[in-house]
Design a protein around this motif. Structure first.
Motif, PDB file in Angstrom:
ATOM      1  N   HIS A  27      52.884 -28.834 -75.576  1.00 36.33           N
ATOM      2  CA  HIS A  27      52.128 -29.857 -75.412  1.00 36.33           C
ATOM      3  C   HIS A  27      52.878 -30.810 -74.185  1.00 36.33           C
ATOM      4  N   HIS A  29      54.031 -33.919 -72.428  1.00 36.51           N
ATOM      5  CA  HIS A  29      54.727 -34.958 -72.855  1.00 36.51           C
ATOM      6  C   HIS A  29      54.849 -35.821 -71.680  1.00 36.51           C
ATOM      7  N   THR A  31      56.744 -37.808 -69.115  1.00 32.26           N
ATOM      8  CA  THR A  31      58.093 -37.962 -68.924  1.00 32.26           C
ATOM      9  C   THR A  31      58.591 -39.200 -68.012  1.00 32.26           C
ATOM     10  N   PHE A  52      54.058 -35.652 -66.582  1.00 34.43           N
ATOM     11  CA  PHE A  52      54.176 -34.943 -67.775  1.00 34.43           C
ATOM     12  C   PHE A  52      55.090 -33.792 -67.559  1.00 34.43           C
ATOM     13  N   SER A  53      55.346 -33.374 -68.823  1.00 28.50           N
ATOM     14  CA  SER A  53      56.225 -31.992 -68.807  1.00 28.50           C
ATOM     15  C   SER A  53      55.728 -30.595 -68.423  1.00 28.50           C
ATOM     16  N   THR A 115      47.409 -34.118 -76.091  1.00 25.66           N
ATOM     17  CA  THR A 115      48.310 -35.311 -76.345  1.00 25.66           C
ATOM     18  C   THR A 115      47.774 -36.763 -75.945  1.00 25.66           C
ATOM     19  N   GLY A 117      48.913 -41.217 -75.809  1.00 25.90           N
ATOM     20  CA  GLY A 117      50.060 -41.928 -76.077  1.00 25.90           C
ATOM     21  C   GLY A 117      49.523 -43.504 -75.558  1.00 25.90           C
TER      22      GLY A 117
END
Length: 124
Positions: A27, A29, A31, A52-53, A115, A117
């Motif tokens: 996913h 994430h 960062t 993002f990661s 994802t 957030g």
């Protein structure tokens, strides 16, 4: 036979961990972001950037920016940085006025995982 049970248990644990580990890391994430989460900044006049990661699909990713009175702040379409497939750029239509802002983001990584957030920041 007495030693078979612990060996089988360790083999089972190893096998399960190998199967689960790729799913955990698959996913994108968040960062790093600008403005940063909980930051108080003097000015945000051009864009919000999210890093993002892993690489993201810009056509299936986006951001909603909300002001302190729950009003939606107009932004331009989110795009991926041409030099960095892990960075989403959200250009602003106008500089942000003083207040508290909430960023609701969602992305689909290049491997298809979703994802989402949220974070907030303030403008002085």
């Amino acid at each position: 036979m007495v030693f078979a049970a612990p060996s089988l248990r360790y083999a089972f644990i190893f096998l399960v961990s190998m199967l689960v580990a790729p799913a955990v890391w698959a996913h994108a994430h968040l960062t790093h972001q600008y403005p940063a989460a909980n930051a108080v900044v003097d000015d945000v006049s051009q864009a919000i950037t999210l890093n993002f990661s892993e690489g993201i699909e810009p056509g299936f990713s986006g951001v909603t920016l909300t002001g302190s009175k729950q009003e939606i702040i107009k932004t331009q379409k989110a795009t991926r940085n041409e030099q960095d497939e892990k960075q989403l750029i959200v250009p602003l239509e106008q500089p942000l006025n003083p207040g508290i802002y909430t960023v609701d983001w969602y992305v689909v990584s290049v491997d298809g995982h979703k994802t989402k957030g949220q974070y907030s920041f303030s403008v002085k």
